[in-house]
Every structure is written in C-alpha cells, then in structure tokens.
Enzyme design. Structure first.
Site, short mmCIF file in Angstrom:
data_model
loop_
_atom_site.label_atom_id
_atom_site.label_comp_id
_atom_site.label_asym_id
_atom_site.label_seq_id
_atom_site.Cartn_x
_atom_site.Cartn_y
_atom_site.Cartn_z
N SER A 536 0.46 -1.26 0.23
CA SER A 536 0.29 0.39 -0.12
C SER A 536 0.43 1.26 -0.15
CB SER A 536 -1.04 -0.18 1.05
OG SER A 536 -2.36 1.29 0.87
N HIS A 651 -7.58 -4.67 -0.71
CA HIS A 651 -6.47 -4.42 -0.85
C HIS A 651 -5.37 -5.21 0.43
CE1 HIS A 651 -4.56 -1.47 -0.39
NE2 HIS A 651 -3.89 -0.54 1.10
#
Length: 681
Positions: A536, A651
C-alpha cells in the site's frame, strides 16, 4: 534521464480499465510468466505448505471480541473453513483448551448456498438487547460490502430486515427499529473519494428512499458519518464529516434535530464516554493562555465543555522519546498505550474528583510488546491484553482493573528461535535524524540475506510482532528480518508523521535508505543480499527505493502499491489521501510529487534490482492500475520485473488462507532466489 509522463500522453492508461480485453489479457500473460518462473520446484511447494500450516494452525489463539452480552465472539478461518465461521462461547468454555463454540454463521456454507464469493468484513451488534446485528460481506474481499440484518437467536438472516446492496456503506443501530445509514443513494450521494456524503435515519419497514436525511457533507469532503451512543443515562447521537484524512467536523445531534458543534480543533481526535470528553491533539492547541502540544491527550466533562467551560486535564503529554499510541475505555477507567522508542507501555487512569490516578496496567510484561485486544465499556473494567515479541509467541491474558490477571491462552511457537536475537539500532538520516529499527536473526550470520520492511505513512507505527510466516519462511532459512520505524509513521507521535507528509515526503525515503545503508555498515548484510518489501503506502516506499536508490538493494517486492502520483487522486479512494501526499492538480504540489513518483521516474540506463509487484483485481482502495502500469513501463525499459495479480482479495491481495500462503510463498521465494544468488535451490 526519466521520461516524465503527463496524464494526456500516458502510454499505459489502457491498463487502468479492469474490464478491457487487452488489459485482462496482459494480466493473464504476466501472471503466467511469474507463476512459471517462481512456483516450479520442491522448495516453493514446501514453503507454501509450511506457510499454510501456520495460517491454518488449530492451536492459534482464537482472539475474541466483546459485544456487551458477556459472550466471547470470534471469527475463525482454518483448512476446514477457508471463508470462515463467526462463532461465540462463554468465558468458562473459552478457558478450556478446546472450547465448545456456538457457530452463528458459516460463510462457506452461505457462499455455496447463494453462489457468491463472500468474504467476511465486519459486524455491528444491536446494543442493548444483542439479539440482532448487521453483517457486512464483500464479494472477493473488496471494501464495498453488502449489509444484511441477522437474527442472533435464530442464527439466520432476517427476511424483511435491513439490507443494503453493494457499496462502501456505514451503518449504526439507533434502536431495534431504526439505523443510521450512509451509502450510495444514487447520483450525487458520494464524495469525490467514492465514500457516502449523505447520512439518513432509516426506520424498519419503510423504503430506503424514504429514509430521513440527518446530515450531508460536501462532495469535496472524504465522507459523512452518524453514530448513536446507547449508554443508559448518556444516550447521545453524533453526526459529522471527514474534511480530509486528518481533519473532521463533529456535532451533537439533538432530538429536535439541532446540530451543536463539538468545539475542538479540526485535526484533533475526540471521543465521548459517559460524562467524559477525551481529546487527542495532532497540532498545538492554545486554550485560556496555555498551549497544549501536538500528541497531548486531554479530558473534560462533556456537558461542561459543550457549555463553554475549558477546564482541561492533561492525561498524557509527549516527549522526544515517548508518544501516545492509542487509548481505550473500560466502564470506569481509561487505558493508555504509549510507545517509548517503539517499546510499548500500558497504563490505566482512574478519574477522581480533583485528579486522575495513574498506575501501570497489570498483565503487560515489561519486555514484550503488549496491546489491548478489547474492553467492554458497557459491562465493567475487564480487559484482554496480548503480549508478544518478534521471537516470543503471544500470550492472551484477562484482567480487571484493580483485580486479578488470568492467562487465558498461549500461542505455540511456529519456528525454532534458538540462536536468534532481537536488536534495536538507530540509523542517521540525511538531515541528522535518528531513525530506529529492529533487526531479528542470528547475530553471527553476517552478510547474509536480509529482508527489510517499512511503511512510513498515515501516523501508523510499525511495532514488534510475532509472525510464524516470517519465522518459518525467512528466519528459519538463515535470513535476517528488519523493521524500519521511519518518519511518516506514528512511532513518535504527530510530529514524526508530519515530518514526512506532502512536500516533506522524501524524508521518509531518506530514512529508509539510511537504515539500508546502516545494515551494510554494521555488516548485517550487503546491498546485493538486501531485499525490501512493503504494501500500500509501503508499496509506494518500495517504488521509490527501486527508482531512487537502486544501488542499495538486491531485490524489491511491492504489494498493492501506490505508484502513479499524477493520477492516484482520480483512482478509487485516492482523493482521500491528498492530505498525506498533496494534490497533483495543483502545480506547486505536482512539482514535488513528480520528483519521486515512481511511475514517472523509471529510467532505462541504470540497473534496477529485480522487482515483483503483487496486487488484486478486486482492490477497490488502491487501483491495480498502479502496479500494472509500473510493471509495463519497467518492461519497456528492459528491467527485470515480475508481476502477479490475484483475481480477488481486495486491498489485502488475498481472500483466504490458500491465497495468502501462495502470495507469501511467492514473495519469499522471489526474494530468496535473488538474494541467495541461486535460481534453482
């Protein structure tokens, strides 16, 4: 020199189209290449099997959560339940080595029955009463969820209950027949970040379209919210909006519909518990001639404060070495978790007539990293605390403030730690800042393969933790594992974070590079045997290391990364991150963003270390186009790049333990091959 790409002439813009045939074909080809190159051979199979055993281990601690009804709730995934089961038990049962669990929802059975790829996300239980809940399920692990009302007594979904279609929704119970709902109500109801900007009060048995609007945020805001506090004698409703990632505006919502502003700084975090208002500052706040520094925690009586009183009690004040990590209420006390040079301390504060009494929280060993797992503010002053270390498996304890502490569970060791030690060092960054990091491994094994990880964003600290995956997959093979506590994180409070946001972002990258160089100086590793991994925002960190500091590393892995700093704010939730990075549409912001944007700084001349990108088609937070385009651009310039995109996983890049084991094995095998110097072993 890098060829800077403007948005209008981006040659790989087509890879952002998730449904396009040419883009999906490109992903399919890249996946096939990486799988063929990395997964063949006995070592990969053995590694994946070992990791899967850790993830599915039956003797893991089943970490519980409290809901106010004296049950111990747990969501459990193992080999027999790859999608998981939501279950609960009593304390007496939980104390046993093998508790009897009451299964409330079997997600695998539900997915099979409905023909959906359901992934568990979260649950909101009605308080008081505890007979109903709102369960959020996503398709393939995305942030967007389907919300459905569930009857805890009947163990079944409510046929005519509250139900929301797939969206990035927020829900909160008001009473058995009303909820607050923020969701996609149609055109104009979402912010530029893709989150709800409208909150409604929805009554049972009425159409959602007829629900009453209670609050609206602006389209430029991040999101809107509403909450209800059902504490007897302190029932209150709040609404508000997130102006950006760090600033918000909150209001007390009266029964007459009046909104009374909570008069705290926009970037402060506030919380109301019974009669108390607690305020955590992110910037200095002058009040009645006293300026409270950033990182301070303050308390006031809520009704008095709302009426204009400013009698504030300082509960915590930071210093150069110590920062507040988080705080949690029990019914009558406040637990503070602080970090001193990234080492945890837990204290409990008890309010009195004239002052708050402070004492250490029982059950938190001095040398392990301890974290509060849960409290139950509706019920009493009990707490659950877990203690662990890089080499120390977790122990879960049940305590009561002022009472006894009981050991409930101990996690088994997943790898042999004999001969391994944990050392903390400090590197010196380019501007002279001391940057702490932890090195885990055999101190006698100098110059060997080393895995360095970091994050450095959003005021999130990287703290010591026990990982059976890293233990078996890296340490047990003779590798060293390093965690860098760079600026941008929360290790030393708001100042540590602010030092590396927006135009100061490069400070985080200089810190990470300094740690890498320090590892070499100390003889722990060499540049050719130093691998790095992050996800991320940590994936952005990896992209910058690849393009700005290639000589420092032997291999790079970036998972679900942010890499295109010109278009990040136009992809999915990216607009909500502009307070962290800046606005690329402003010339003055793009001037510094383009200097480090990995996608815009790929060069064809210098040698880059081999890189592996891992992402997910179902990631609806960080668009997989970041990784796709970066891989394509690196391939164009002839660099050694591997790519794997999971079709689901959101994610987290994985939706179940089988996928998690595969991705971890892919990561560690890629790194070990590159750093060990052998493509066959």
């Amino acid at each position: 020199m890098a060829t800077l790409i403007d948005e209008g002439d981006d040659p790989y813009l087509w890879l952002e189209d998730l449904a396009a045939t040419d883009a999906t074909g490109w992903v399919r080809d890249r996946n096939a290449e990486s799988v063929a190159a990395l997964t063949g051979g006995e070592r990969f199979v053995a590694l994946r099997t070992e990791i899967r055993r850790v993830l599915d281990a039956e003797d893991r601690i089943p970490y519980p959560g409290w809901r106010g009804d004296h049950f111990y709730y747990n969501f459990w995934i193992d080999a027999a339940h790859p999608r998981g089961i939501w279950r609960r038990t009593t304390l007496d049962q939980y104390r046993r080595p093998e508790p009897e669990w009451d299964v409330l929802l079997d997600v695998d059975a539900l997915a099979a029955e409905e023909g959906e790829n359901w992934v568990w996300q979260k649950v909101t239980v009605l308080r008081p009463g505890y007979g109903r809940c709102l369960i959020s399920l996503s398709r393939g692990g995305a942030d967007a969820v389907v919300v459905r009302e569930f009857d805890l007594d009947r163990r079944a979904f409510v046929a005519d209950g509250f139900t929301l279609p797939e969206a990035k929704s927020g829900v909160c119970w008001i009473d058995p027949d009303r909820i607050y709902v923020a969701t996609d109500f149609g055109p104009g109801s979402l912010t530029e970040s893709g989150y709800p900007r409208v909150v409604k009060r929805w009554r049972r048995g009425t159409p959602l379209a007829e629900a009453e609007v209670v609050y609206e945020a602006d389209v430029e805001d991040v999101s809107a919210y509403a909450s209800h506090d059902p504490t007897p004698g302190f029932e209150r409703d709040f609404v508000g909006r997130s102006l950006d990632f760090y600033r918000s505006e909150g209001f007390l919502l009266t029964e007459a519909g009046e909104r009374i502003r909570i008069p705290v700084p926009e970037d402060a975090h506030w919380e109301v518990h019974r009669e108390w208002l607690v305020i955590r500052l992110r910037s200095p706040w002058p009040v009645d001639g006293t300026t409270h520094p950033a990182g301070t925690l303050l308390a006031a009586r809520f009704d008095v404060f709302l009426a204009g009183g400013r009698e504030l009690t300082v509960l915590f004040r930071p210093d150069e070495r110590t920062a507040l990590s988080y705080h949690l209420w029990t019914r009558n006390r406040l637990i503070l978790a602080t970090l001193a040079d990234v080492r945890s301390r837990l204290e409990v504060l008890t309010p009195g007539e004239t002052r708050w009494r402070r004492e250490p929280l029982a059950g938190a060993p001095e040398y392990d990293h301890s974290a509060v797992v849960d409290t139950d503010p509706d019920v009493g002053d009990d707490y659950l605390v877990a203690s662990e270390g890089f080499l120390q498996p977790a122990t879960l304890r049940l305590g009561r403030v002022g009472g006894a502490v009981e050991t409930l569970k101990r996690q088994p060791a997943f790898f042999d730690a004999d001969g391994l030690v944990v050392r903390q060092f400090f590197a010196t960054s380019a501007d002279g800042t001391r940057v702490p990091y932890f090195a885990v491994g055999d101190p006698a094994a100098t110059g060997g393969p080393t895995l360095l990880t970091g994050y450095g964003g959003y005021e999130i600290p990287m703290t010591p933790h026990y990982s059976g995956v890293i233990g078996r997959g890296w340490l047990a093979r003779g590798g060293t594992y390093v965690v860098a506590n760079i600026r941008g994180g929360g290790e030393y409070g708001p100042g540590w974070h602010r030092a590396a946001i927006r135009e100061n972002r490069p400070r985080a990258y200089e810190d990470f590079a300094a740690v890498a160089a320090d590892l070499v100086t100390r003889g722990i590793t060499t540049p050719a045997r130093l691998g790095v991994e992050g996800g991320s925002n940590g994936g952005l960190l990896m992209g910058v290391m690849l393009t700005r500091y290639p000589a420092l590393f032997g291999a790079v892995v970036a998972q679900v990364p942010v890499l295109d700093m010109r278009r990040y704010h136009r992809l999915l939730a990216g607009a909500s991150w502009m307070a962290e990075y800046g606005d690329p549409d402003r010339a003055e912001d793009w001037a510094y963003l383009r200097e480090y944007s990995p996608y815009h700084n790929v060069r064809g001349g210098p040698a880059y270390p081999p890189v592996l990108f891992i992402t997910s088609t179902r990631d609806d937070r960080v668009h997989p186009g970041h990784a796709r385009k970066m891989a394509a651009r690196l391939r164009e310039h002839g660099h050694d790049v591997s790519y794997y995109e999971n079709v689901e996983g959101g994610h987290g890049a994985a939706a179940n333990n089988e996928q998690r084991a595969f991705i971890w094995a892919l990561t560690l095998e890629f790194l070990w091959r590159r750093l060990e110097g052998s493509a066959t072993r």
